[in-house]
Write an enzyme that holds these catalytic residues in place. Sequence first.
Site, PDB file in Angstrom:
ATOM      1  N   MET A  77       0.854  -1.188   0.000  1.00 58.65           N
ATOM      2  CA  MET A  77       0.000   0.000   0.000  1.00 58.65           C
ATOM      3  C   MET A  77       0.896   1.245   0.000  1.00 58.65           C
ATOM      4  O   MET A  77       0.462   2.332   0.389  1.00 58.65           O
ATOM      5  CB  MET A  77      -0.934  -0.018   1.205  1.00 58.65           C
ATOM      6  N   GLY A  78       2.135   1.073  -0.412  1.00 60.63           N
ATOM      7  CA  GLY A  78       3.042   2.216  -0.541  1.00 60.63           C
ATOM      8  C   GLY A  78       3.652   2.635   0.777  1.00 60.63           C
ATOM      9  O   GLY A  78       3.634   1.877   1.749  1.00 60.63           O
ATOM     10  N   HIS A 138       9.155   1.084   3.211  1.00 64.26           N
ATOM     11  CA  HIS A 138      10.128   1.154   4.306  1.00 64.26           C
ATOM     12  C   HIS A 138      11.034  -0.073   4.258  1.00 64.26           C
ATOM     13  O   HIS A 138      10.938  -0.877   3.301  1.00 64.26           O
ATOM     14  CB  HIS A 138       9.407   1.270   5.661  1.00 64.26           C
ATOM     15  N   GLY A 167      10.945  -2.869   5.648  1.00 60.68           N
ATOM     16  CA  GLY A 167      10.234  -4.143   5.519  1.00 60.68           C
ATOM     17  C   GLY A 167      10.006  -4.444   4.041  1.00 60.68           C
ATOM     18  O   GLY A 167      10.238  -5.561   3.573  1.00 60.68           O
ATOM     19  N   HIS A 168       9.560  -3.403   3.281  1.00 59.24           N
ATOM     20  CA  HIS A 168       9.324  -3.607   1.846  1.00 59.24           C
ATOM     21  C   HIS A 168      10.643  -3.857   1.122  1.00 59.24           C
ATOM     22  O   HIS A 168      10.704  -4.643   0.174  1.00 59.24           O
ATOM     23  CB  HIS A 168       8.651  -2.367   1.236  1.00 59.24           C
ATOM     24  N   GLN A 181     -10.234  -2.442   2.538  1.00 59.97           N
ATOM     25  CA  GLN A 181      -9.721  -3.090   3.750  1.00 59.97           C
ATOM     26  C   GLN A 181      -9.684  -2.161   4.957  1.00 59.97           C
ATOM     27  O   GLN A 181      -9.116  -2.501   5.982  1.00 59.97           O
ATOM     28  CB  GLN A 181      -8.369  -3.756   3.483  1.00 59.97           C
ATOM     29  N   GLU A 204       5.713 -11.825   6.733  1.00 60.40           N
ATOM     30  CA  GLU A 204       5.128 -12.602   7.834  1.00 60.40           C
ATOM     31  C   GLU A 204       4.598 -11.676   8.927  1.00 60.40           C
ATOM     32  O   GLU A 204       3.902 -12.113   9.838  1.00 60.40           O
ATOM     33  CB  GLU A 204       6.174 -13.589   8.381  1.00 60.40           C
ATOM     34  N   ASP A 232       2.272  -9.556   8.756  1.00 60.88           N
ATOM     35  CA  ASP A 232       0.813  -9.682   8.750  1.00 60.88           C
ATOM     36  C   ASP A 232       0.484 -11.174   8.637  1.00 60.88           C
ATOM     37  O   ASP A 232       0.063 -11.652   7.587  1.00 60.88           O
ATOM     38  CB  ASP A 232       0.223  -8.900   7.574  1.00 60.88           C
ATOM     39  N   SER A 246       6.488  -0.812   9.959  1.00 63.00           N
ATOM     40  CA  SER A 246       5.124  -0.663   9.467  1.00 63.00           C
ATOM     41  C   SER A 246       4.951   0.779   8.998  1.00 63.00           C
ATOM     42  O   SER A 246       5.527   1.701   9.592  1.00 63.00           O
ATOM     43  CB  SER A 246       4.141  -0.961  10.603  1.00 63.00           C
TER      44      SER A 246
HETATM   45  O1  PAF Z   1      -0.166  -5.951   3.344  1.00 62.86           O
HETATM   46  C1  PAF Z   1      -0.517  -5.036   2.619  1.00 62.86           C
HETATM   47  O2  PAF Z   1       0.223  -4.070   2.344  1.00 62.86           O
HETATM   48  C2  PAF Z   1      -1.915  -5.042   2.010  1.00 62.86           C
HETATM   49  O3  PAF Z   1      -2.829  -5.637   2.869  1.00 62.86           O
HETATM   50  C3  PAF Z   1      -1.964  -5.686   0.628  1.00 62.86           C
HETATM   51  C4  PAF Z   1      -1.555  -7.148   0.660  1.00 62.86           C
HETATM   52  C5  PAF Z   1      -1.090  -4.918  -0.332  1.00 62.86           C
HETATM   53  C6  PAF Z   1      -3.394  -5.652   0.080  1.00 62.86           C
HETATM   54  O4  PAF Z   1      -3.859  -4.341  -0.014  1.00 62.86           O
END
Ligand code: PAF
Length: 516
Positions: free
Chosen positions: A29-30, A33, A35-36, A65, A155, A157, A192
């Site tokens: 979701m942009g 950080h 983690g990504h 969501q 992991e 989430d 996060s």
């Molecule tokens: O974990 C996330 O960033 C979001 O829940 C995802 C998997 C991109 C779905 O919107």
Amino acid sequence: MNFSILRTHEELGQWREEQRAEIILVPTMGCLHSGHSRLIEVARTCEFNKKELVVLVSIFVNPLQFGPDEDFKTYPRGLEKDIELATAFGANALWAPSTDQIFPKGPKSHFQIQVPKSLTSYLCGQSRAGHFDGVATVVLRLLTLVKPRMLVLGEKDWQQLVILRALLKDLDLAIKIKSVATVRDKDGLACSSRNQYLDASERLMAQSLPKELSNAVASYKNQKGINIPTIKSSLEQNGLKVDYVELLDPQFLQPIKQNKNLALLAAAVRCGSTRLIDHTFLMTRNPIVAIDGPAGAGKSTVTRELAKKLGLLYLDTGAMYRSVAWILKENEIDPQNEEAVKKILKTFDLELKQAHDKSIKVIVNGNNISNSIRSPDITALVSFVAAQKVVRDFLTTQQQKIGLKGGLVAEGRDIGTAVFPDAELKVFLTASTGERARRRVLDLKNQGFFKSEINEVEAQIKERDRLDSTRSISPLVKADDAIELITDGMNINNVVIAIEDLFRERIPEEVWPTPG
Ligand code: PAF
């Protein structure tokens, strides 16, 4: 390296056509950080059937969501910075669709996935009604548009990961999920995008969440157990408002059964107005994989390869039975003479030593017998020896002693039923008699025996199966909770990958990281 920025279906479609490699999707979701960055780094090292992969990062803040009182409007967004970071992290392309591109008639008018209650009755599923339906709906939409081969998910989430695995499985989507261990900042806080909301004093308070979880791990290791009300009150005393602290089965997200080795301890708290989640895993020993199945299903090769890939010890139970056959032969003892067998086993000191090249050295009473146990004499004797109750009881106890700490994969006939009934993963590896006969004839040909008749070999295999599954001592039976893997038409590599995937559905990277 060329970096593509895509926004529309047309741009995505054109980019897909230009790729000669398979696509691996990192959905986000942009507000990227560390983690990504780790997700992208892992994605870059993945391979799919030995094919090259290109990494596409998607950025879409999914309205479905977020609950009505949640932070959809204020969720941190910053595309320019994300483009910079995705490039720096090594992605090949970034796809940032608008809401119209994902839900042309509007999010609420789109078909929605409903996640089964069993997966949402605990953890965030309880406190965030509809959240996972929204996640599943958007991820399915992203997957249909991108058509990737693999999906990389954190992991962090954990509930989301379990749900998305179930979604792909239930819909028979041939997309593989690679999970990545939670990345933490220096102060222990799990990375996060929402950490941005915390001011300096809240950040300090937030640190008690990972601290309480790691205290729980220590207390569990010292057999002091887990006291959920105490954890909750410590968190509250540190200024956090507890939403939940729960101890669950990590695979099924349901209350944990008594004799399970691995448990998920997860918590959600509010720190000021920011909602934070975190978790840890509790284990009494390292993971165990049990591989059982009939002769000729390829168990030994698969088990050896799997052990190498997952950094597990290969417990060669076949070598153990061969060693007993060797000592009985050396001492001219009839395997059916119970008293004599019992007596010699009292002086039997077996050591399985893993050499640097991961091969196993078999040492009995100080003698390296690794080669001697492979001789034709021992091969001829071993199944008779292995059918003796005294021998089976003795070696089962030895194997269980080796397994006390876990961290191993063992192969045999009764590993999942008699030796390690509490193994995290039990696989019953099999193949049709026709396929096993074909493999056997091929082996025989490679050894110079060209005259083997496939029908004859198949009849022998059928007879051996009948004897193995009807014998009174340790018959070959599939454990109730074993996964049957029929390997007809699969090569060794694909079988190993299939078992590795089953392992990862049960054992997180956070608990047992893939080596290398
Ligand atoms: O974990 C996330 O960033 C979001 O829940 C995802 C998997 C991109 C779905 O919107």
